[in-house]
Motif scaffolding. Structure first.
Motif, PDB file in Angstrom:
ATOM      1  N   LEU A 124       0.828  -1.207   0.000  1.00 48.45           N
ATOM      2  CA  LEU A 124       0.000   0.000   0.000  1.00 48.45           C
ATOM      3  C   LEU A 124       0.862   1.257   0.000  1.00 48.45           C
ATOM      4  CD1 LEU A 124      -2.740  -1.172   2.522  1.00 48.45           C
ATOM      5  CD2 LEU A 124      -3.033  -0.811   0.075  1.00 48.45           C
ATOM      6  N   GLY A 125       1.996   1.213   0.687  1.00 51.14           N
ATOM      7  CA  GLY A 125       2.898   2.360   0.684  1.00 51.14           C
ATOM      8  C   GLY A 125       3.428   2.656  -0.709  1.00 51.14           C
ATOM      9  N   ALA A 126       3.798   1.595  -1.445  1.00 51.48           N
ATOM     10  CA  ALA A 126       4.284   1.788  -2.819  1.00 51.48           C
ATOM     11  C   ALA A 126       3.172   2.336  -3.716  1.00 51.48           C
ATOM     12  CB  ALA A 126       4.813   0.470  -3.362  1.00 51.48           C
ATOM     13  N   TRP A 127       1.961   1.843  -3.533  1.00 50.59           N
ATOM     14  CA  TRP A 127       0.854   2.326  -4.358  1.00 50.59           C
ATOM     15  C   TRP A 127       0.538   3.789  -4.050  1.00 50.59           C
ATOM     16  CZ3 TRP A 127      -3.014  -2.402  -3.972  1.00 50.59           C
ATOM     17  CH2 TRP A 127      -2.472  -3.467  -4.697  1.00 50.59           C
ATOM     18  N   LEU A 128       0.625   4.170  -2.786  1.00 48.51           N
ATOM     19  CA  LEU A 128       0.381   5.575  -2.447  1.00 48.51           C
ATOM     20  C   LEU A 128       1.400   6.476  -3.135  1.00 48.51           C
ATOM     21  CD1 LEU A 128      -0.547   5.346   1.335  1.00 48.51           C
ATOM     22  CD2 LEU A 128      -2.050   6.014  -0.548  1.00 48.51           C
ATOM     23  N   GLY A 129       2.658   5.992  -3.212  1.00 51.52           N
ATOM     24  CA  GLY A 129       3.665   6.770  -3.945  1.00 51.52           C
ATOM     25  C   GLY A 129       3.290   6.928  -5.404  1.00 51.52           C
ATOM     26  N   ALA A 166      -1.105  -0.588   7.994  1.00 45.79           N
ATOM     27  CA  ALA A 166      -1.748  -1.003   6.749  1.00 45.79           C
ATOM     28  C   ALA A 166      -3.163  -0.440   6.648  1.00 45.79           C
ATOM     29  CB  ALA A 166      -1.776  -2.529   6.661  1.00 45.79           C
ATOM     30  N   THR A 167      -3.881  -0.418   7.765  1.00 41.02           N
ATOM     31  CA  THR A 167      -5.257   0.092   7.736  1.00 41.02           C
ATOM     32  C   THR A 167      -5.291   1.565   7.358  1.00 41.02           C
ATOM     33  OG1 THR A 167      -5.909  -1.506   9.423  1.00 41.02           O
ATOM     34  CG2 THR A 167      -7.357   0.401   9.092  1.00 41.02           C
ATOM     35  N   ALA A 168      -4.403   2.358   7.982  1.00 39.98           N
ATOM     36  CA  ALA A 168      -4.372   3.787   7.685  1.00 39.98           C
ATOM     37  C   ALA A 168      -3.944   4.037   6.240  1.00 39.98           C
ATOM     38  CB  ALA A 168      -3.427   4.499   8.651  1.00 39.98           C
ATOM     39  N   ARG A 169      -3.029   3.210   5.748  1.00 38.95           N
ATOM     40  CA  ARG A 169      -2.604   3.363   4.355  1.00 38.95           C
ATOM     41  C   ARG A 169      -3.757   3.016   3.404  1.00 38.95           C
ATOM     42  NH1 ARG A 169       3.706   1.117   4.113  1.00 38.95           N
ATOM     43  NH2 ARG A 169       4.541   2.692   5.546  1.00 38.95           N
ATOM     44  N   GLY A 170      -4.553   2.013   3.789  1.00 35.85           N
ATOM     45  CA  GLY A 170      -5.704   1.666   2.963  1.00 35.85           C
ATOM     46  C   GLY A 170      -6.704   2.809   2.868  1.00 35.85           C
ATOM     47  N   VAL A 171      -6.951   3.465   4.003  1.00 34.20           N
ATOM     48  CA  VAL A 171      -7.859   4.611   4.012  1.00 34.20           C
ATOM     49  C   VAL A 171      -7.308   5.728   3.134  1.00 34.20           C
ATOM     50  CG1 VAL A 171      -8.893   6.399   5.468  1.00 34.20           C
ATOM     51  CG2 VAL A 171      -8.798   4.024   6.270  1.00 34.20           C
ATOM     52  N   ARG A 172      -6.003   5.962   3.235  1.00 35.36           N
ATOM     53  CA  ARG A 172      -5.376   7.023   2.421  1.00 35.36           C
ATOM     54  C   ARG A 172      -5.447   6.677   0.934  1.00 35.36           C
ATOM     55  NH1 ARG A 172      -4.484  11.091   0.421  1.00 35.36           N
ATOM     56  NH2 ARG A 172      -2.753  12.563   0.715  1.00 35.36           N
ATOM     57  N   LEU A 173      -5.340   5.385   0.612  1.00 37.42           N
ATOM     58  CA  LEU A 173      -5.447   4.968  -0.790  1.00 37.42           C
ATOM     59  C   LEU A 173      -6.842   5.270  -1.318  1.00 37.42           C
ATOM     60  CD1 LEU A 173      -4.232   3.481  -3.255  1.00 37.42           C
ATOM     61  CD2 LEU A 173      -5.109   1.359  -2.271  1.00 37.42           C
ATOM     62  N   ARG A 174      -7.850   5.028  -0.503  1.00 38.62           N
ATOM     63  CA  ARG A 174      -9.224   5.317  -0.928  1.00 38.62           C
ATOM     64  C   ARG A 174      -9.379   6.809  -1.227  1.00 38.62           C
ATOM     65  NH1 ARG A 174     -14.258   2.890  -0.252  1.00 38.62           N
ATOM     66  NH2 ARG A 174     -15.850   4.241  -1.135  1.00 38.62           N
ATOM     67  N   GLU A 175      -8.767   7.650  -0.392  1.00 40.38           N
ATOM     68  CA  GLU A 175      -8.842   9.094  -0.628  1.00 40.38           C
ATOM     69  C   GLU A 175      -8.118   9.471  -1.917  1.00 40.38           C
ATOM     70  OE1 GLU A 175      -7.059  10.629   2.874  1.00 40.38           O
ATOM     71  OE2 GLU A 175      -8.857  10.447   4.119  1.00 40.38           O
ATOM     72  N   ALA A 176      -6.959   8.827  -2.152  1.00 43.96           N
ATOM     73  CA  ALA A 176      -6.175   9.175  -3.344  1.00 43.96           C
ATOM     74  C   ALA A 176      -6.873   8.732  -4.623  1.00 43.96           C
ATOM     75  CB  ALA A 176      -4.788   8.539  -3.258  1.00 43.96           C
ATOM     76  N   ALA A 177      -7.577   7.589  -4.558  1.00 50.87           N
ATOM     77  CA  ALA A 177      -8.260   7.088  -5.750  1.00 50.87           C
ATOM     78  C   ALA A 177      -9.603   7.763  -5.971  1.00 50.87           C
ATOM     79  CB  ALA A 177      -8.457   5.581  -5.634  1.00 50.87           C
TER      80      ALA A 177
END
Length: 626
Positions: free
Chosen positions: A357-362, A375-386
């Protein structure tokens, strides 16, 4: 209570109060090793007999086993180790921290948790402690096929821990001297294990973070040439992805300690969508066939009316092209996923979804400083980014589908998780499963022509068709056959087919390197089999003919048709057998075993002793790891 230490990560040994205690004969040490590997669980007597003597135990085996246990109890008298009897079986209870293999596993788990919590430095330190426990190959000197398989399992865990340690060291960031040490150690490991793509990836990352982009690319091209020249295959998707990221100077590959590289630009604000990335490995050149499988995957990409996240699982034996299939399908998806298409190989990160998830956020433009730790917080951030845009997430190397739960919960409505697994899993229950089997004859012939040349095969059409049949449609085998033809341009396709047919029909102790390469996926599957499954594979391989019925199998296994069907069905599920059942009943089932599987299994006779196996096994293990 005395200080006790039991060693399995080297020779099987024991120390009490700093003094080594003799453990008796090799077979007595083997009994102790089997009990300790079960970590306090009861080991049935039948499994102990099988571990010591295989399918043909000597007369009086049970009495000999009881003698070994009695002598071990005398060795442990006055210590905290207790060997208990449970029915016809035994269980060894040991004090915490006394068995090095258990301590190693505990430290590896702790390191994974530390990394998931956002502390890669602590994880790397813990893995350093874990790897320091090793004093040899593992279970050194302990006889028996069972412990040979366990030794391979322990060595695989050691190599995985080594790779994870270097990944964490790179993630933690080090000073210049530390970077040089990491690069030097990885360079040596790549030379020792030139076919291990994971190590080559780590070395490329280490060089890139030192500002040595040209050297990193040179490492990739050397590996690419080695794989193509020696194995007749292309680099895997994960290695190609790192190569592609280096070519575009992806800042996500940089360390966290100010390593030279392009500075990250401003990321999207929390709650605001970022750019839609396409983070996929390069497509396999001359991808061949799989029209049916691609159509099923494309159909599953349709946006569901209820907005749920769809999961699509591609399963089958290693070496049949699962990874190439999902990468091809993802590239063909095109603009069906406006939120982006991203890829990760969980096998390369020890199943760590937080790192993925960290690599995908980058890739979505989120700066490293703004990436959350868990991992949970990164998942939430991914949802915001997408945002609300559909995303295609491609995951290779999925061993536990429980890891998909977080991902399916955070992706935008209508997204798809396309993943690769060795077998079907019961979860997620709504998964569309796409099995990957051998290539049909026409596709197999086209693949062989791509490798060996159309003109050469056109001159001998009957022999070319026979080669495809001998390969049973396995893409890896077809590429190796094509490579053999290229290596010997003066050979005819007919002569090559005759030689291959002879090698498959008469498995020899000295095995051609191409055969070991073709068997590497089978070896990986074989080492995971339960004893009953392995026995069924070996015994049915000795049956005459390309196919056999359930009654023949039951006779070979010495059991009923119902019990034979149960164990053979599990081998079908793993891709080691194929089946047809016109009547739809177990009693009418007919099985087929590919020639390469049959040749592999036939070289495992009941009296297979350790003295005849080390050289062959070491080579086979090398190719299996590649």
């Amino acid at each position: 209570m005395s200080d006790l230490h039991l060693a399995l990560l080297g020779p099987v040994r024991m120390w009490r109060d700093g003094t080594e205690v003799p453990l008796g004969s090799p077979q007595q040490r083997a009994v102790l090793a089997v009990l300790l590997l079960h970590e306090g669980r009861v080991v049935p007597g039948e499994e102990l007999v099988d571990a010591l003597w295989g399918d043909v135990p000597p007369k009086g085996a049970w009495g000999t086993l009881r003698t070994y246990v009695s002598r071990l109890r005398q060795v442990f008298a006055g210590s905290a180790v207790v060997i208990k009897t449970a029915g016809t079986g035994y269980a060894a209870q040991t004090p915490p921290g006394s068995v090095d293999a258990v301590v190693f596993k505990t430290l590896v788990t702790r390191a994974r948790d530390q990394a998931a919590a956002g502390d890669p430095g602590a994880g790397a330190t813990t893995l350093t402690q874990a790897l320091a426990l090793w004093t040899g190959e593992g279970l050194d000197g302990a006889p028996g096929e069972y412990l040979t398989q366990q030794r391979a399992r322990l060595q695989a865990a050691r190599l995985a821990a080594t790779e994870h340690r270097f990944a964490l060291l790179l993630d933690a960031g080090t000073d210049a001297a530390g970077q040089e040490d990491v690069t030097a150690e990885l360079t040596l490991l790549v030379r020792q294990h030139p076919y291990l793509e994971q190590l080559r990836e780590l070395l490329m990352r280490a060089l890139y973070r030192q500002g040595r982009q040209a050297d990193a690319l040179a490492v990739y091209h050397a590996g690419e040439a080695l794989l193509r020249d020696e194995l007749g295959i292309d680099p895997g998707p994960a290695l190609r992805a790192v190569h592609q990221r280096i070519l575009v100077s992806d800042p996500g590959l940089l360390g966290t300690n100010g390593t030279p590289g392009p500075p990250p630009g401003p990321g999207p604000l929390p709650g605001q969508p970022g750019p839609a990335p396409t983070l996929l490995p390069a497509r396999l050149p001359r991808f061949t066939g799989r029209d049916t499988e691609l159509a099923r995957i494309a159909d599953a990409f349709a946006e569901p009316a209820d907005g749920r996240t769809t999961t699509v699982g591609v399963h089958g034996l290693d070496g049949l092209g699962r990874s190439a299939l999902v990468v091809e399908a993802a590239h063909r998806a095109g603009d069906r996923f406006p939120g982006g298409r991203v890829y990760a190989d969980l096998a390369q990160v020890s199943g760590d979804l937080a790192e993925v998830l960290g690599a995908w956020l980058g890739a979505y433009g989120v700066p490293a400083a703004e990436v959350p730790g868990s991992a949970t917080a990164r998942g939430v951030r991914l949802r915001e980014a997408a945002g609300s845009r559909r995303v295609l997430a491609v995951l290779d190397g999925v061993e536990d589908t429980a890891t998909l739960g977080l991902l399916t919960g955070v992706l935008p409505p209508g997204s798809v998780v396309l993943f690769v697994a060795r077998r079907r899993h019961p979860e997620p229950v709504s998964t569309t499963w796409v099995p990957v089997g051998p290539l049909p004859a026409g596709d197999g012939l086209r693949l062989l022509a791509h490798v060996a040349g159309r003109d050469r095969l056109a001159a001998e059409p009957a022999a070319a068709t026979r080669l495809v049949s001998l390969a049973c449609g396995w893409p890896l085998s077809l590429r190796l056959i094509g490579g053999r033809l290229n290596t010997h341009p003066h050979w005819s396709a007919a002569a090559t087919a005759d030689q291959l047919a002879h090698e498959l029909a008469h498995p020899a102790e000295t095995v051609h390197d191409d055969c070991l390469l073709a068997e590497a996926p089978i070896l990986r599957a074989y080492t995971r089999l339960r004893p009953t499954q392995a026995r069924a594979l070996v015994r049915t391989a000795r049956l005459d003919g390309e196919t056999f019925g359930i009654h023949q199998a039951a006779d070979a296994l010495g059991t009923t048709c119902e019990d034979a069907w149960s164990v053979l069905d599990s081998l079908v599920e793993l891709g080691l057998l194929t089946e047809t059942s016109p009547s739809g009943l177990p009693q009418g089932t007919t099985y087929r075993m590919a020639g390469v599987v049959r040749a592999f299994a036939r070289r495992r006779p009941d009296d297979d002793g350790p003295a005849a196996r080390p050289v062959r096994r070491d080579r086979a293990a090398l190719y299996a790891a590649s």
